[in-house]
Design a protein around this motif. Structure first.
Motif, PDB file in Angstrom:
ATOM      1  N   GLY A 309      -7.489  33.697   3.462  1.00 20.76           N
ATOM      2  CA  GLY A 309      -7.554  33.532   2.409  1.00 20.76           C
ATOM      3  C   GLY A 309      -7.328  31.563   1.837  1.00 20.76           C
ATOM      4  N   SER A 310      -7.102  31.232   0.877  1.00 19.00           N
ATOM      5  CA  SER A 310      -6.877  29.782   1.418  1.00 19.00           C
ATOM      6  C   SER A 310      -5.480  29.114   2.159  1.00 19.00           C
ATOM      7  N   ILE A 311      -5.527  27.572   2.221  1.00 14.75           N
ATOM      8  CA  ILE A 311      -4.637  27.298   2.729  1.00 14.75           C
ATOM      9  C   ILE A 311      -4.192  25.688   1.927  1.00 14.75           C
ATOM     10  N   ALA A 312      -2.963  26.325   2.098  1.00 17.41           N
ATOM     11  CA  ALA A 312      -2.236  25.657   0.961  1.00 17.41           C
ATOM     12  C   ALA A 312      -0.368  24.819   1.626  1.00 17.41           C
ATOM     13  N   MET A 313       0.465  24.187   1.558  1.00 17.78           N
ATOM     14  CA  MET A 313       1.618  24.290   1.990  1.00 17.78           C
ATOM     15  C   MET A 313       2.291  25.359   1.069  1.00 17.78           C
ATOM     16  N   LYS A 329       4.426  26.980   4.804  1.00 24.80           N
ATOM     17  CA  LYS A 329       5.800  27.743   3.936  1.00 24.80           C
ATOM     18  C   LYS A 329       5.892  29.062   4.838  1.00 24.80           C
ATOM     19  N   GLU A 330       4.874  30.211   4.504  1.00 24.65           N
ATOM     20  CA  GLU A 330       5.189  31.512   5.701  1.00 24.65           C
ATOM     21  C   GLU A 330       4.246  31.705   6.556  1.00 24.65           C
ATOM     22  N   LEU A 331       3.428  31.001   6.775  1.00 28.12           N
ATOM     23  CA  LEU A 331       2.813  31.155   8.143  1.00 28.12           C
ATOM     24  C   LEU A 331       3.304  30.706   8.821  1.00 28.12           C
ATOM     25  N   THR A 600      -9.017  28.499  -5.049  1.00 31.52           N
ATOM     26  CA  THR A 600      -7.863  29.095  -4.577  1.00 31.52           C
ATOM     27  C   THR A 600      -7.674  26.808  -3.537  1.00 31.52           C
ATOM     28  N   SER A 601      -8.640  27.113  -2.517  1.00 34.94           N
ATOM     29  CA  SER A 601      -9.292  26.317  -1.601  1.00 34.94           C
ATOM     30  C   SER A 601      -8.759  24.569  -2.393  1.00 34.94           C
ATOM     31  N   PHE A 602      -9.477  24.634  -3.218  1.00 30.14           N
ATOM     32  CA  PHE A 602      -9.357  23.313  -3.818  1.00 30.14           C
ATOM     33  C   PHE A 602      -7.670  23.280  -4.874  1.00 30.14           C
ATOM     34  N   VAL A 603      -6.975  24.301  -4.265  1.00 29.66           N
ATOM     35  CA  VAL A 603      -5.400  23.733  -5.460  1.00 29.66           C
ATOM     36  C   VAL A 603      -4.387  22.333  -5.021  1.00 29.66           C
ATOM     37  N   PRO A 604      -5.069  22.097  -3.749  1.00 27.17           N
ATOM     38  CA  PRO A 604      -4.047  20.858  -3.287  1.00 27.17           C
ATOM     39  C   PRO A 604      -4.744  19.630  -4.099  1.00 27.17           C
ATOM     40  N   LEU A 605      -5.216  19.331  -4.242  1.00 26.42           N
ATOM     41  CA  LEU A 605      -5.908  18.378  -5.099  1.00 26.42           C
ATOM     42  C   LEU A 605      -5.523  18.566  -6.940  1.00 26.42           C
ATOM     43  N   VAL A 606      -5.434  19.570  -7.346  1.00 35.23           N
ATOM     44  CA  VAL A 606      -4.312  18.948  -8.272  1.00 35.23           C
ATOM     45  C   VAL A 606      -2.689  19.084  -8.298  1.00 35.23           C
TER      46      VAL A 606
END
Length: 622
Positions: A309-313, A329-331, A600-606
Motif C-alpha cells: 500500500g501507500s507510505i505514510a508516517m 510507525k508500524e513498519l 492514499t499515497s497523496f494523504v501526506p499532502l493533506v
C-alpha cells in the motif's frame, strides 16, 4: 488486458477519509462444495486451491487484529510448494471463481503451478478468465475448464489516464500548484493538461510493451498451438474460447472437480488454500488466545515482512483493523524488533507499493539499512515497487521482481490544490493578514500551507528547491543501497520519474534477478547459510482491537503505565471504530480498489507534507 490508470484526486479529504484499503471484494461465487463428509479420510487427495476470494499481498485483519488463515499471496505460494512435496496429494485443482490478479502476481503463480505440474497434474476452473488468470491457467494447468455462462476476457493490455484540468480549473475554479522533479514523472499532467506529454507517453508505452511481451511469451509457452492474435482479440464466449484452444472444457465447478479427481486418481478432497483451508487444524479463538498470551508469533529463522500500500508516517487503516498501507510507525517497529531478534537470521521484504511520503520513505529506508547491516535482507517485488516503494526496495541485499512488476518512478512530486478561487465564485473571500507589514512577499510565505490561496512564483521556486533536495537525497539513497551495483550517472539514466517493467528494470540495474517470492526466500536462506527448508514466518504489527489492548506491545513500560495507556487506547479504538463504520463513501474502496493505494499515497499532502515520492497516477494491470 484492462489496465486502468486513474489520477488519484486524493487531495480531497472527503474522498480520502472514506477509502478502505483492501484488495476489493470479488464477484460472489457459489460454494465450492469441497470436503464431502462422505469421502474417505485417507488415501490420495486432490489439493484444492480456492482463489475465488482473492489472494491479496496481505490478508485483511479482523477487528481483533487476527489475519484470515491462508488467504495471503505468500501463503498461497508456500502452499503450492507444500502440495508438491506432499506424497498424499495426487493432483491439484485451482478454483479461480471470478477473482482477478495483478499481472506480476499472475506470472509468479503461473510459474509455480507450471513447476508443480511437472510432478502432479494441475486442473483449473473459472466462472470467467481475465487476461491475468488466463495467463496462470495457460501456463500452469493441464486442463482448463470454463463455466457455461462465463467468458474469456482475453482483450490485450491497455492503460487509461484521466485528465481533469477542465473540470478542476475551468469549471470548478481550483488553483493547481503541483510540481515535479523529473521530466518523466508526469505529476502535473492529469491536473494541468488535457492529454499526455511526449515523455509521459513514451514512459508508459515502453513499460506496457515490456509487460505485453512477457505476458504473451508465458501464454505461448503453455499453449503453443494458439493463434498469434487469440490472446488479444476477445472477449470470447465459451464455445469460441474452446474452439480457439483457450480453454479445454466447458462445465460447472462440481463437474470439473469430479473430473479432476478421477484423472488424478484421488479419492478425497483436501482444501489447502481459501475458504475451508485448515479446518480442524486449529481455530480463530486459539489464535486469539495465543496472541493475547504473546505466543503464535515465535521467531522463525526467515522472517517475511509484507509492505503493501501507500507510505505514510502514521494513520491509514481499513475497516475494523489492519493498516491500510505502510506506515513508518508500524513498519519501523517491526524492523527494529527483527534487528534485535537473534532467532531471525534473514529477512524477506515483500513490497507492493506506489510510494507516498518522502519523509516516511527515508526513515524506513534508514531502518532497513540498519537491519541489513546485521542480517541478510532480500526484497521481493509484487505488482509494484515504484517511487517510495522502490526507495525501500533499494535497501535490500538483492531485489527480485517479476517480468511484469512495475519498478522505478524515481522522482519527486509536491504541491497542493487550492480552493480559494472556487470559493470566490460562491461569494466566500479569504484575506491574509501577515504580521510582517510592508513586505509584499510576507503574506504569500506565511500562508503557503493554506488551501485558500495559491502560490506565487517565488513560493513555487522555494518549494521546488526543497523538492530538488529530496530528489538528490533519493538518488543518493538508491546508490548507497545498491552498494556498487549502480553509479549515480547510471542511475540518472533511469530516473526522472520513468517507470519500467521488471524485465527492463533488470537490464538497467534496478532489479537483480527475475523471480517471485519463493525464489527470494530461497536466496535469503542461502545468504544466511540456512537449510533449504528453514522455516519462514510472516511478521508484522497488528492494528486491530488486540493492539489497542496492548497485546504484543513491545514497549518497556511497567505494567501500571501500560494499563493506563491501554485504557486510553481502548477509548480511542472504540471512537475510531464508530467513525469508520459511519464513513459515507466506504463503497468507493470496494468499487475501485485499484484507486485506494494511489489516493492514499497523496494523504501526506493533506496532512501538511509538501514533498512525496509517489506515482502520481494509478497503473494497475489486470
Amino acid at each position: 488486458m484492462r489496465t486502468r490508470s486513474l489520477f488519484a484526486l486524493s487531495a480531497l479529504p472527503v474522498v480520502l477519509g472514506a477509502l478502505v484499503a483492501c484488495e476489493g471484494r470479488p464477484r460472489s461465487t457459489p460454494s465450492s462444495g469441497g470436503g464431502d463428509t462422505s469421502e474417505p479420510r485417507s488415501g490420495p487427495s486432490l489439493a484444492i486451491l480456492d482463489l475465488s476470494a482473492g489472494a491479496p499481498e496481505k490478508a485483511q485483519q479482523s477487528l481483533l487484529g487476527v489475519s484470515a488463515r491462508r488467504q495471503s499471496f505468500d501463503e498461497l505460494m508456500r502452499e503450492i510448494d507444500r502440495v508438491g512435496k506432499d506424497k498424499r496429494a495426487a493432483g491439484a485443482f485451482v478454483r479461480f471463481g471470478g477473482a482477478s490478479l495483478g499481472l506480476a502476481r499472475a506470472m509468479e503463480l503461473g510459474e509455480a503451478l507450471e513447476t508443480l505440474g511437472k510432478t502432479k497434474p494441475v486442473f483449473c476452473h473459472a466462472e470467467g478468465y481475465t487476461n491475468a488468470t488466463l495467463y496462470v491457467a495457460a501456463r500452469g494447468c493441464k486442463k482448463i475448464w470454463l463455466a457455461p455462462a462465463g467468458e474469456v476476457e482475453a482483450i490485450g493490455i491497455a492503460a487509461q489516464v484521466v485528465y481533469v484540468r477542465k473540470l478542476l480549473v475551468d469549471n470548478l475554479g481550483l488553483s493547481i500548484d503541483i510540481m515535479q522533479v523529473g521530466k518523466f514523472k508526469g505529476a502535473e499532467e492529469p491536473l494541468t493538461r488535457d492529454g499526455p506529454s511526449d515523455e509521459a507517453r513514451a514512459s508508459l508505452e515502453s513499460t506496457l510493451g515490456g509487460m505485453r511481451d512477457a505476458w504473451l511469451e508465458g501464454i505461448k509457452k503453455g499453449r503453443p498451438e494458439l493463434a498469434a492474435d487469440a490472446p488479444e482479440d476477445g472477449p470470447y464466449r465459451p464455445s469460441a474460447a474452446k474452439q480457439l484452444g483457450l480453454v479445454d472444457e466447458i462445465g460447472y465447478i462440481d463437474e470439473a472437480r469430479d473430473a479432476a479427481k478421477k484423472a488424478a486418481g484421488a479419492v478425497r478432497e483436501d482444501v489447502r488454500f481459501g475458504a475451508g483451508a485448515g479446518s480442524g487444524k486449529g481455530d480463530d479463538l486459539g489464535d486469539i488466545l495465543k496472541l493475547i498470551a504473546g505466543e503464535g508469533s515465535g521467531s522463525a529463522p526467515v522472517a517475511l515482512v509484507r509492505a503493501t500500500g501507500s507510505i505514510a508516517m502514521t494513520g491509514g487503516g481499513g475497516l475494523f483493523g489492519g493498516s491500510g498501507g505502510i506506515t513508518e510507525k508500524e513498519l519501523g517497529r517491526v524492523i527494529a524488533r527483527l534487528e534485535k531478534d537473534e532467532d531471525v537470521k534473514a529477512v524477506v521484504l515483500r513490497i507492493d507499493s506506489p510510494g507516498g511520503s518522502a519523509l516516511a520513505s527515508d526513515l524506513i529506508w534508514h531502518a532497513l539499512m540498519r537491519l541489513r547491516a546485521k542480517k541478510p535482507l532480500v526484497v521481493s517485488v509484487g505488482d509494484m515497487a515504484a517511487s517510495g516503494g522502490y526507495y525501500l526496495a533499494s535497501a535490500g541485499h538483492a531485489i527480485y521482481a517479476d517480468d511484469a512488476s512495475i519498478v522505478g518512478s524515481i522522482g519527486v512530486v509536491g504541491g497542493k490544490i487550492g480552493f480559494g478561487k472556487a470559493l470566490e465564485k460562491i461569494g466566500v473571500h479569504a484575506e491574509t493578514f501577515p504580521a510582517k507589514r510592508g513586505d509584499a512577499k510576507a503574506a504569500a510565505r506565511a500562508a503557503y500551507l493554506s488551501p485558500l490561496v495559491g502560490w506565487d512564483d517565488a513560493t513555487k521556486a522555494r518549494v521546488l528547491e526543497t523538492m530538488t533536495g529530496i530528489y538528490d537525497l533519493f538518488l543518493s539513497r538508491i546508490v548507497e543501497g545498491r552498494d556498487g551495483k549502480l553509479t549515480l550517472d547510471k542511475l540518472k539514466e533511469s530516473a526522472e520519474g520513468r517507470i519500467f517493467s521488471g524485465r527492463d528494470g533488470k537490464a538497467r540495474g534496478l532489479v537483480d534477478e527475475i523471480g517471485g517470492i519463493m525464489v527470494a526466500i530461497a536466496r535469503a536462506r542461502e545468504l544466511a547459510k540456512l537449510p533449504a527448508d528453514a522455516r519462514v514466518g510472516a511478521v508484522g504489527g497488528s492494528s486491530g482491537l488486540l493492539d489497542a489492548l496492548g497485546a504484543g506491545d513491545d514497549s518497556e513500560e511497567d505494567a501500571d503505565s501500560r494499563a493506563g495507556a491501554n485504557a486510553r487506547q481502548v477509548a480511542l479504538a472504540v471512537e475510531a471504530l464508530g467513525s469508520r463504520l459511519a464513513a459515507p463513501m466506504a463503497w468507493l474502496g470496494d468499487a475501485l480498489p485499484e484507486l485506494v493505494p494511489f489516493a492514499t499515497s497523496f494523504v501526506p499532502l493533506v496532512m501538511g507534507e509538501r514533498t512525496l515520492t509517489a506515482v502520481p497516477f494509478a497503473v494497475l494491470v489486470r
